[in-house]
Write a protein that holds these residues in place. Structure first.
Motif, PDB file in Angstrom:
ATOM      1  N   ALA A  27       0.126  -9.601 -10.489  1.00  0.00           N
ATOM      2  CA  ALA A  27      -0.582  -8.968  -9.367  1.00  0.00           C
ATOM      3  C   ALA A  27      -1.030  -7.550  -9.722  1.00  0.00           C
ATOM      4  O   ALA A  27      -1.675  -6.880  -8.929  1.00  0.00           O
ATOM      5  N   LEU A  78       4.908  -5.061  -1.987  1.00  0.00           N
ATOM      6  CA  LEU A  78       4.032  -6.093  -1.436  1.00  0.00           C
ATOM      7  C   LEU A  78       3.070  -6.497  -2.539  1.00  0.00           C
ATOM      8  O   LEU A  78       2.349  -5.664  -3.090  1.00  0.00           O
ATOM      9  N   ALA A  79       3.051  -7.762  -2.884  1.00  0.00           N
ATOM     10  CA  ALA A  79       2.139  -8.249  -3.927  1.00  0.00           C
ATOM     11  C   ALA A  79       1.823  -9.714  -3.677  1.00  0.00           C
ATOM     12  O   ALA A  79       2.696 -10.484  -3.273  1.00  0.00           O
ATOM     13  N   VAL A  80       0.577 -10.073  -3.904  1.00  0.00           N
ATOM     14  CA  VAL A  80       0.153 -11.474  -3.798  1.00  0.00           C
ATOM     15  C   VAL A  80      -0.595 -11.827  -5.077  1.00  0.00           C
ATOM     16  O   VAL A  80      -1.425 -11.030  -5.569  1.00  0.00           O
ATOM     17  N   ARG A  87      -5.961 -15.090   2.144  1.00  0.00           N
ATOM     18  CA  ARG A  87      -5.663 -16.210   3.033  1.00  0.00           C
ATOM     19  C   ARG A  87      -4.517 -15.854   3.986  1.00  0.00           C
ATOM     20  O   ARG A  87      -3.849 -16.729   4.523  1.00  0.00           O
ATOM     21  N   GLY A  88      -4.291 -14.546   4.126  1.00  0.00           N
ATOM     22  CA  GLY A  88      -3.332 -14.104   5.143  1.00  0.00           C
ATOM     23  C   GLY A  88      -1.885 -14.061   4.681  1.00  0.00           C
ATOM     24  O   GLY A  88      -0.973 -13.853   5.496  1.00  0.00           O
ATOM     25  N   ILE A  89      -1.642 -14.220   3.373  1.00  0.00           N
ATOM     26  CA  ILE A  89      -0.250 -14.250   2.906  1.00  0.00           C
ATOM     27  C   ILE A  89       0.408 -12.870   3.041  1.00  0.00           C
ATOM     28  O   ILE A  89       1.525 -12.745   3.563  1.00  0.00           O
ATOM     29  N   ALA A  90      -0.291 -11.820   2.628  1.00  0.00           N
ATOM     30  CA  ALA A  90       0.294 -10.479   2.748  1.00  0.00           C
ATOM     31  C   ALA A  90       0.505 -10.117   4.219  1.00  0.00           C
ATOM     32  O   ALA A  90       1.535  -9.538   4.591  1.00  0.00           O
ATOM     33  N   ARG A  91      -0.445 -10.467   5.041  1.00  0.00           N
ATOM     34  CA  ARG A  91      -0.307 -10.194   6.482  1.00  0.00           C
ATOM     35  C   ARG A  91       0.960 -10.877   7.027  1.00  0.00           C
ATOM     36  O   ARG A  91       1.724 -10.283   7.798  1.00  0.00           O
ATOM     37  N   LEU A 112       4.520   2.873   1.400  1.00  0.00           N
ATOM     38  CA  LEU A 112       4.000   3.811   0.404  1.00  0.00           C
ATOM     39  C   LEU A 112       2.825   3.146  -0.286  1.00  0.00           C
ATOM     40  O   LEU A 112       2.961   2.055  -0.846  1.00  0.00           O
ATOM     41  N   VAL A 113       1.688   3.797  -0.241  1.00  0.00           N
ATOM     42  CA  VAL A 113       0.457   3.163  -0.698  1.00  0.00           C
ATOM     43  C   VAL A 113      -0.245   4.074  -1.693  1.00  0.00           C
ATOM     44  O   VAL A 113      -0.450   5.256  -1.401  1.00  0.00           O
ATOM     45  N   HIS A 117      -5.782   2.778  -5.025  1.00  0.00           N
ATOM     46  CA  HIS A 117      -5.807   1.320  -5.136  1.00  0.00           C
ATOM     47  C   HIS A 117      -6.577   0.739  -3.954  1.00  0.00           C
ATOM     48  O   HIS A 117      -6.026   0.597  -2.854  1.00  0.00           O
ATOM     49  N   ALA A 120      -5.038  -2.050  -1.760  1.00  0.00           N
ATOM     50  CA  ALA A 120      -3.957  -1.612  -0.885  1.00  0.00           C
ATOM     51  C   ALA A 120      -4.505  -0.771   0.272  1.00  0.00           C
ATOM     52  O   ALA A 120      -4.097  -0.951   1.425  1.00  0.00           O
ATOM     53  N   PHE A 123      -6.030  -3.032   2.751  1.00  0.00           N
ATOM     54  CA  PHE A 123      -5.099  -3.920   3.440  1.00  0.00           C
ATOM     55  C   PHE A 123      -4.330  -3.222   4.571  1.00  0.00           C
ATOM     56  O   PHE A 123      -4.276  -3.719   5.699  1.00  0.00           O
ATOM     57  N   TRP A 124      -3.715  -2.080   4.274  1.00  0.00           N
ATOM     58  CA  TRP A 124      -2.751  -1.512   5.227  1.00  0.00           C
ATOM     59  C   TRP A 124      -3.357  -1.165   6.588  1.00  0.00           C
ATOM     60  O   TRP A 124      -2.765  -1.495   7.628  1.00  0.00           O
ATOM     61  N   ALA A 126      -5.725  -2.678   7.944  1.00  0.00           N
ATOM     62  CA  ALA A 126      -6.043  -3.961   8.583  1.00  0.00           C
ATOM     63  C   ALA A 126      -4.828  -4.573   9.273  1.00  0.00           C
ATOM     64  O   ALA A 126      -4.976  -5.407  10.162  1.00  0.00           O
TER      65      ALA A 126
END
Ligand SMILES: CC(C)(COP(=O)(O)OP(=O)(O)OC[C@H]1O[C@@H](n2cnc3c(N)ncnc32)[C@H](O)[C@@H]1OP(=O)(O)O)[C@@H](O)C(=O)NCCC(=O)NCCS
Length: 142
Positions: A27, A78-80, A87-91, A112-113, A117, A120, A123-124, A126
């Motif tokens: 990832a 957090l990693a996918v 496809r909503g996995i991290a969410r 921590l972001v 990146h 990242a 994502f956060w 969202a």
């Protein structure tokens, strides 16, 4: 792999730590001082960290670590996997870890972001995590 394959979120098992470390490499998560089998096994086995994985058709494709330190909740790692993104996995990982942390007593959670990146930083917000521009992070590795 089917695009429609569904995923499940569950606790990581001690025997899976090498798979999770490999996931972080795939990832392209930024390596950290605790990215090793011993530290991850301790987090998985001894708790109270919530080390969760996302699984698709028996394959571990996502991870998250959530900790409650008695005062605040914190989210790490957090990693996918690149093939399973958007496809909503991290969410779903964040939602599950939030549930666990709330049960443990957390009222506010920090992620921590890395600001350079783009994945990242897209994502956060969202998933409801705003930037706290008052804060900078001071760290020391001991
Ligand atoms: C960031 C990461 C975990 C997101 O995983 P994911 O499973 O693809 O994320 P989700 O599918 O749950 O996305 C949820 C929302 O975040 C936003 N988002 C996610 N990836 C995005 C991207 N590449 N561009 C723009 N927005 C994005 C979208 O709003 C998305 O909702 P939508 O798909 O309905 O539009 C993944 O890209 C990753 O592992 N990146 C590398 C490691 C990393 O940066 N980890 C975070 C460390 S803090």
């Amino acid at each position: 792999m089917s695009d429609l394959a569904s995923f499940a979120i569950r606790d990581c098992r001690p025997m899976e730590v090498e798979v999770v470390l490999e996931l972080w490499r795939q990832a392209e998560a930024t390596p950290s001082i605790t990215d090793n089998a011993n530290d991850l096994r301790r987090a998985v086995a001894d708790g109270p960290a919530n080390v969760l994985v996302a699984e698709v058709e028996g394959r571990i494709v996502g991870s998250i670590i959530g900790t409650f330190d008695g005062w605040r909740g914190n989210i790490y790692r957090l990693a996918v996997h690149p093939l399973y993104r958007r496809r909503g996995i991290a969410r779903a990982l964040v939602a599950e870890v939030e549930k666990r942390l709330a049960r443990q007593g957390a009222k506010r959670i920090t992620a921590l972001v890395e600001k350079n990146h783009p994945l990242a930083t897209s994502f956060w917000p969202a998933v409801g995590y705003g930037v706290d521009s008052r804060i900078i992070r001071h760290v020391r590795s001991i």
